[in-house]
Write a protein that holds these residues in place. Structure first.
Motif, mmCIF file in Angstrom:
data_model
loop_
_atom_site.group_PDB
_atom_site.id
_atom_site.type_symbol
_atom_site.label_atom_id
_atom_site.label_comp_id
_atom_site.label_asym_id
_atom_site.label_seq_id
_atom_site.Cartn_x
_atom_site.Cartn_y
_atom_site.Cartn_z
ATOM 1 N N UNK A 14 -34.370 -9.709 -34.077
ATOM 2 C CA UNK A 14 -35.723 -9.152 -34.021
ATOM 3 C C UNK A 14 -35.753 -7.903 -33.137
ATOM 4 N N UNK A 15 -35.088 -7.980 -31.993
ATOM 5 C CA UNK A 15 -35.063 -6.842 -31.075
ATOM 6 C C UNK A 15 -34.350 -5.645 -31.707
ATOM 7 N N UNK A 16 -33.234 -5.923 -32.374
ATOM 8 C CA UNK A 16 -32.474 -4.849 -33.010
ATOM 9 C C UNK A 16 -33.278 -4.188 -34.131
ATOM 10 N N UNK A 17 -33.954 -5.008 -34.938
ATOM 11 C CA UNK A 17 -34.751 -4.450 -36.039
ATOM 12 C C UNK A 17 -35.870 -3.567 -35.495
ATOM 13 N N UNK A 18 -36.574 -4.026 -34.482
ATOM 14 C CA UNK A 18 -37.679 -3.250 -33.916
ATOM 15 C C UNK A 18 -37.193 -1.970 -33.250
ATOM 16 N N UNK A 19 -36.002 -1.986 -32.685
ATOM 17 C CA UNK A 19 -35.445 -0.777 -32.095
ATOM 18 C C UNK A 19 -35.054 0.250 -33.149
ATOM 19 N N UNK A 20 -34.729 -0.230 -34.355
ATOM 20 C CA UNK A 20 -34.267 0.657 -35.422
ATOM 21 C C UNK A 20 -35.368 1.097 -36.383
ATOM 22 N N UNK A 21 -36.482 0.401 -36.391
ATOM 23 C CA UNK A 21 -37.498 0.636 -37.405
ATOM 24 C C UNK A 21 -37.987 2.089 -37.372
ATOM 25 N N UNK A 22 -38.021 2.703 -38.550
ATOM 26 C CA UNK A 22 -38.497 4.076 -38.671
ATOM 27 C C UNK A 22 -37.456 5.143 -38.431
ATOM 28 N N UNK A 23 -36.257 4.777 -37.968
ATOM 29 C CA UNK A 23 -35.228 5.781 -37.689
ATOM 30 C C UNK A 23 -34.309 5.966 -38.899
ATOM 31 N N UNK A 24 -33.519 7.045 -38.865
ATOM 32 C CA UNK A 24 -32.601 7.358 -39.954
ATOM 33 C C UNK A 24 -31.191 7.533 -39.399
ATOM 34 N N UNK A 25 -30.231 6.857 -40.012
ATOM 35 C CA UNK A 25 -28.825 6.981 -39.639
ATOM 36 C C UNK A 25 -28.052 7.383 -40.887
ATOM 37 N N UNK A 26 -27.350 8.489 -40.819
ATOM 38 C CA UNK A 26 -26.731 9.093 -42.005
ATOM 39 C C UNK A 26 -25.806 8.146 -42.783
ATOM 40 N N UNK A 27 -24.890 7.406 -42.142
ATOM 41 C CA UNK A 27 -24.025 6.521 -42.937
ATOM 42 C C UNK A 27 -24.801 5.455 -43.712
ATOM 43 N N UNK A 28 -25.902 4.977 -43.136
ATOM 44 C CA UNK A 28 -26.710 3.960 -43.822
ATOM 45 C C UNK A 28 -27.432 4.563 -45.022
ATOM 46 N N UNK A 29 -28.043 5.722 -44.830
ATOM 47 C CA UNK A 29 -28.731 6.371 -45.954
ATOM 48 C C UNK A 29 -27.738 6.789 -47.032
#
Length: 399
Positions: free
Chosen positions: A331-346
């Motif tokens: 839950x903490x990791x998801x909330x820290x990442x929400x709304x951000x963009x990381x090139x390898x993932x996209x």
């Protein structure tokens, strides 16, 4: 009589008059020039797409070549989708985005530069089109800077495929409904840092699977609640008998998929239950948060964090998943990442979605059915078929 027949067949009638004068005259110079240019362009395209044609065949490439696709949103994920589709040789791509370029767009996008930031006229769609065109000048590219929410359902009828990226659930549901109204396939996708999803609603889609023919005849029957074998055929290839199996998949819109249970075979086994990614829970909690708060993303305030945690716990229970699989660390990791963009993932998500679009247009291979969830920290991208299931009085569950 046979002699006269032979003369007619050679283009001359029995009395020596041409049977069809136009047939034996050479084409006019203009027609010859057009034909020569067309042959040159065709040969050039065959050389350009040679590897693809060898992979999925001429017919599939022709369908791709004539495809008119709408791509909504132009952030990092859409950049990757556009790149892959244009390089594959689609016919036309319309990029729709009414947002101005901001400084944060420079972090993970490669179709814009610092020169675009702060320009009043620099909307993401308009700035991206010239850069996308350099990848493949054969593809017709268009920019649309109007708000997608202002588009009527008829707008979508001119496209063969609609792809919406990085939007909240409400506009995704509206676009999906409009696509169904005009019977057009729809994809949705989004990325949140280390995490992301792809959703497909192809309404009803037929495709062909090729495999070596077995001694056991293939039966025309339902394979799952969404997939049915509707036809079979055979061909000989390299001395082997190849069976071509035509299957049909049925889909659900995103608003129904978002509230549908997991399939019984996934919840009837404890071993399978504990393998379900908590990303499904968090994505549903995020969409419920948007519905309740009217905001796209939760902040780091205590109230938002408490609300999101409560929603995630409720969604996890609705999915009938063990409470211990929804860990506070996730839950903490998801909330820290929400709304951000990381090139390898996209890049991964964009490549997967573009390949699925290519397969669907070419009517080859099984498409995504219907939610792909990607967790880059675990390097996993499971696919879940989420549909409203209504068990009949007798027989297996049906959608």
């Amino acid at each position: 009589m046979a002699e006269n027949d032979q003369q007619v067949n050679d283009g001359v009638s029995a009395n020596g008059v041409p049977a069809n004068p136009a047939a034996i005259l050479p084409p006019p110079p203009q027609a010859q020039a057009i034909s020569a240019v067309w042959d040159l362009q065709l040969a050039d395209e065959i050389a350009l797409y040679d590897r693809q044609i060898r992979l999925w065949g001429v017919k599939a490439q022709e369908r791709l070549r004539s495809a008119n696709i709408l791509l909504i949103g132009m952030k990092a994920l859409a950049n990757e989708i556009a790149k892959n589709l244009v390089l594959a040789g689609i016919g036309s791509l319309t990029i729709l985005d009414d947002q101005l370029i901001a400084e944060e767009d420079l972090g993970s996008q490669f179709f814009i530069s610092e020169l675009h930031v702060g320009m009043n006229y620099s909307q993401r769609a308009a700035a991206a089109v010239p850069q996308v065109r350099t990848l493949n000048p054969r593809v017709a590219l268009h920019a649309d800077m109007e708000n997608i929410l202002l588009k009527p359902p008829e707008f979508y009828s001119m496209f063969d495929m609609i792809i919406a990226t990085d939007l909240d659930l409400a506009p995704l549901s509206m676009i999906n409904a409009a696509c169904r109204f005009v019977n057009k396939p729809f994809y949705a996708a989004g990325s949140h840092g280390f995490y992301g999803f792809i959703f497909a609603d192809l309404i009803s889609h037929d495709y062909v699977i090729e495999r070596e023919k077995s001694n056991v005849p293939t039966q025309l029957k339902a394979e799952t609640v969404t997939r049915t074998i509707i036809a079979t055929n055979t061909k000989k290839e390299n001395g082997k008998q190849i069976e071509m199996v035509t299957k049909r998949e049925f889909y659900s819109p995103i608003n129904l998929a978002n509230t549908s249970p997991l399939q019984p075979e996934q919840t009837n086994s404890w071993r399978r239950k504990v393998q379900i990614t908590p990303l499904l829970t968090c994505l549903r909690a995020l969409w419920e948060f948007q519905n309740m708060s009217g905001r796209s993303l939760p902040t780091h305030s205590h109230a938002d964090l408490e609300l999101f945690t409560t929603l995630a716990t409720e969604k996890h229970k609705e999915l009938q998943l063990p409470t211990e699989t929804l860990r506070s660390e996730f839950l903490r990791s998801f909330l820290q990442n929400v709304g951000s963009e990381i090139a390898p993932v996209t890049a991964f998500l964009g490549g997967q979605l573009a390949q699925d679009v290519i397969n669907v247009l070419g009517q080859r291979e099984q498409p995504i059915q219907n939610f792909l969830l990607f967790d880059s920290e675990e390097s996993k991208g499971p696919v879940y078929a989420l549909h409203p299931i209504f068990p009949p009085l007798d027989g297996p569950p049906v959608v």
